[in-house]
Design an enzyme around this catalytic site. Structure first.
Site, PDB file in Angstrom:
ATOM      1  CE  LYS A  17      61.811  64.998  40.862  1.00 16.29           C
ATOM      2  NZ  LYS A  17      61.951  63.589  40.690  1.00 16.29           N
ATOM      3  CE  LYS A  76      53.134  63.538  39.423  1.00 17.32           C
ATOM      4  NZ  LYS A  76      53.193  62.143  39.843  1.00 17.32           N
ATOM      5  CE  LYS A 102      61.446  59.593  34.250  1.00 21.26           C
ATOM      6  NZ  LYS A 102      61.371  58.144  34.426  1.00 21.26           N
TER       7      LYS A 102
END
Ligand code: ADP
Ligand code: NA
Length: 359
Positions: free
Chosen positions: A222, A124, A225
């Site tokens: 992967k 992140k 979203k």
């Protein structure tokens, strides 16, 4: 048949993608359907609790209206997929205050050493998987908010609050469920040793065969979203032509000759074969499927994959549109039912937790 409590969460980041669907949501629906299966042999006593992690979403800076709308979209998607509020409790995490309370209590047995080794906060803030806290420069430390670092503790609280036997999730969540089990053990041995029964049981992961569906544009990552490229994923509400388009544009390679399944060297093609296997619920291995498709061209493979996805997601968009068009009525009444079930369970667990720690 003894009752099995099954719990899982999804981030309310809008309409789920094919990875969410194959890796988790399709399984949720199957588990629900086991409850009402027509034959005794297939029927199971599942208690299903599924939440939207809207407290987690606060780690993402977002306009309040966007946040609200995203939650609504995710909730409507679950209903559109056929989750039935009378058989599966569906709720928003933020409506059950015990999540935050248990998180604080669990923070007292959560080691910062363990947390600093986890990978999600590193992703992140954009530092490498091997980065350590000590190495972070001032700017990175500023970015690393406490909530991002302690995120897995909240996630553990989410799970343990419902004392589930099983947690159906995709592979990316394995690390977090393992951490949850560790916290449950630590809590039990710190506070519950002298009690009749341990406060928490150790939940087990229920891993879907579609462990990790990859991005259509960067197949070494992967499908997610949070990827800004909308062509990287298929949404469960995409129209047939959108699906065909995205698959046609999916990044593959220019290797000549027959199709081969090789996730390392040919990640794009292999991901398409993987998707094909899971949408068709094939019991064959990806190698066997590839063998059968040997003489198929890449274009024909893409067309085949697209048609199978279209078939699989058929009807979801219509249901979703109808739910959204009806305002908040259906969502609201589903939420009332789910919140009631979740609140009762959470309250009960917290009684035991408070007793164990002496509050
Ligand atoms: P995302 O990672 O896209 O933000 P969530 O974290 O909300 O999605 O995940 C919801 C569920 O979907 C989790 O059980 C997660 O393991 C699963 N999941 C997410 N992405 C994938 C993927 N690419 N392949 C398989 N399962 C996935
Ligand atoms: Na995830």
């Amino acid at each position: 048949e003894p009752q099995r409590v099954i719990f899982s969460l999804i981030q309310p980041t809008g309409i789920p993608h094919l990875g969410n669907y194959l890796g988790a949501l399709r399984r949720w629906k199957e588990l629900q359907d086991e409850k009402t299966a027509p034959t005794k042999k297939r029927r199971r006593n599942n208690r299903l609790i599924f939440g939207l992690a809207d407290l987690h979403s606060l780690t993402l800076k977002q306009d309040r209206e966007v946040r609200r709308q995203n939650s609504r979209q995710t909730f409507a998607s679950l209903l559109a997929l056929g989750l039935d509020p009378n058989r599966s409790a569906l709720f928003l995490q933020s409506q059950i205050q015990e999540h935050a309370e248990l998180m604080w209590i669990l923070s007292n047995v959560a080691s910062t050493g363990y947390l600093s080794r986890m990978t999600q906060w590193k992703d992140k803030i954009g530092v490498g998987k091997d980065a350590s806290m000590e190495q972070l420069d001032e700017k990175a430390r500023e970015k690393l908010k406490l909530s991002l670092f302690s995120y897995p503790v909240l996630q553990a609280a989410d799970i343990l609050l419902y004392r589930p036997n099983f947690v159906p999730v995709g592979e990316d969540q394995l690390q977090h469920v393992e951490f949850t089990r560790q916290l449950a053990r630590s809590f039990n041995s710190a506070y519950a040793r002298d009690l009749k029964a341990p406060t928490f049981n150790l939940p087990e992961v229920m891993l879907s065969p579609a462990k990790r569906i990859m991005s259509l544009q960067q197949p070494e990552k992967k499908m997610s979203k949070s990827d800004p490229d909308v062509n990287s994923r298929i949404l469960i509400t995409d129209a047939p032509d959108e699906i065909r388009n995205k698959i046609r544009k999916a990044k593959t390679d220019s290797v000549e000759g027959p199709l081969t399944y090789d996730p390392e060297k040919r990640p794009g093609v292999s991901n398409l074969i993987e998707i094909l296997k899971h949408v068709t619920r094939s019991s064959k291995s990806c190698e066997e499927i590839t063998q059968e498709l040997q003489d198929t061209t890449l274009g024909a493979l893409k067309a085949l994959v697209a048609e199978e996805i279209v078939k699989n997601l058929d009807g979801i968009k219509e249901k979703y549109d109808a739910i959204m068009a009806a305002g908040d009525k259906e969502i609201h009444s589903a939420m009332v039912l789910g919140t009631r079930v979740a609140r009762a369970k959470a309250g009960n667990t917290m009684k035991h937790v408070r007793e164990a720690v002496g509050l």
